[in-house]
Design a protein around this motif. Sequence first.
Motif, mmCIF file in Angstrom:
data_model
loop_
_atom_site.group_PDB
_atom_site.id
_atom_site.type_symbol
_atom_site.label_atom_id
_atom_site.label_comp_id
_atom_site.label_asym_id
_atom_site.label_seq_id
_atom_site.Cartn_x
_atom_site.Cartn_y
_atom_site.Cartn_z
ATOM 1 N N THR A 14 0.845 -1.185 0.000
ATOM 2 C CA THR A 14 0.000 0.000 0.000
ATOM 3 C C THR A 14 0.888 1.246 0.000
ATOM 4 N N PRO A 15 0.373 2.387 -0.484
ATOM 5 C CA PRO A 15 1.218 3.578 -0.651
ATOM 6 C C PRO A 15 1.864 4.081 0.638
ATOM 7 N N ASP A 47 6.371 10.122 -8.351
ATOM 8 C CA ASP A 47 5.618 8.877 -8.241
ATOM 9 C C ASP A 47 4.814 8.791 -6.947
ATOM 10 N N GLU A 48 4.915 9.794 -6.107
ATOM 11 C CA GLU A 48 4.224 9.856 -4.810
ATOM 12 C C GLU A 48 4.562 8.667 -3.918
ATOM 13 N N GLY A 49 5.788 8.199 -4.081
ATOM 14 C CA GLY A 49 6.343 7.166 -3.218
ATOM 15 C C GLY A 49 7.850 7.322 -3.214
ATOM 16 N N GLY A 71 7.067 4.811 -6.695
ATOM 17 C CA GLY A 71 5.925 4.289 -5.956
ATOM 18 C C GLY A 71 5.384 3.032 -6.624
ATOM 19 N N ASN A 74 1.645 2.584 -6.277
ATOM 20 C CA ASN A 74 0.835 3.444 -7.146
ATOM 21 C C ASN A 74 0.934 3.069 -8.621
ATOM 22 N N GLY A 75 2.089 2.544 -9.058
ATOM 23 C CA GLY A 75 2.267 2.466 -10.494
ATOM 24 C C GLY A 75 2.914 1.230 -11.074
#
Length: 310
Positions: A14-15, A47-49, A71, A74-75
């Motif tokens: 999970t993020p 990438d918000e991670g 992330g 996320n991706g």
Amino acid sequence: MDAYLFVHFKEKKTPDGEQVYFALSKDGFNWEPVNDGLPVLWSKLGDEGVRDHTIVRTRSGKFYILATDLGLANGFDTKYRGNWENIGREGSKCLSLWESDDLVNWSEQRMIPLGDEDFGCLWAPDVIYDHRNEDYVIHWSSAHASNNYGHKAIYYTRTKDFESFTAPQMLCRKDGSGIIDSAIYEENGLFYRFLKSEADPASIILQKGKTLTGEYTRIEAFEAEMAKLESTAYEAPTAFKLADGRWCLMLDFYGVQGEGQGYVPFIADDIDSGLFIRSDASFNFPYRFKHGTVLSITSEEYERILRIKA
């Protein structure tokens, strides 16, 4: 310095796993989570991670956290189409960065564009101060167009202020395999470089050099100790000096899925010997930290960080 800060991420799908976590220790052996084991900083850009964290204390008194902009939660299945090779070639050309004066209050996240169009993803940054040049060397692993994005090599840039950076140069490449996850330490006027070799051997290697960016030679005694491990699934070396002068090397074990992944410790009387002995029984972790870096801190800094409630 009287204590230690471990900056890392967690192995989760999970993020919230691919964020910035802190852990503390007064002796380097017994660790406790910060912020009830929740993220201290969140990635909101790229990438918000973030993964593969490093932290550095600079001569100006500022602290910087740098990390891979990636992330997977996320991706991985969407942006990267479920393929690690796609990440290696198409991933972020930037590193994520935060700065602080006190290890508690952190700036907004910045993206540092270090790679040009010839670079693949910038993985696993680390930082060391170069006394000769009076600047900081940021080094990382990347695939590159120069060998058709084949075996990864280690590249570096220089900075004095973490605002402007020199054009990246190759630090080292290994014949016959990729190398990743570089970590470099200075001791008694010499430089010691840990690397994850992806083949021949598929293991962590330790090298010694007289200059930071010059030639290094492998320490065979270290490789003999690594050959005793039952698995080659170790990466992300990070090392720090204990109060009694011994060295602790942490290696991230990824040979199983889920919570079984994370750092395991090795101890050597001195780094030059290369005789790092696995020492699980001497250490206590609240959970299995993933790829990060240990920073020596003061007792005052320890108390401040312990009170963080992000």
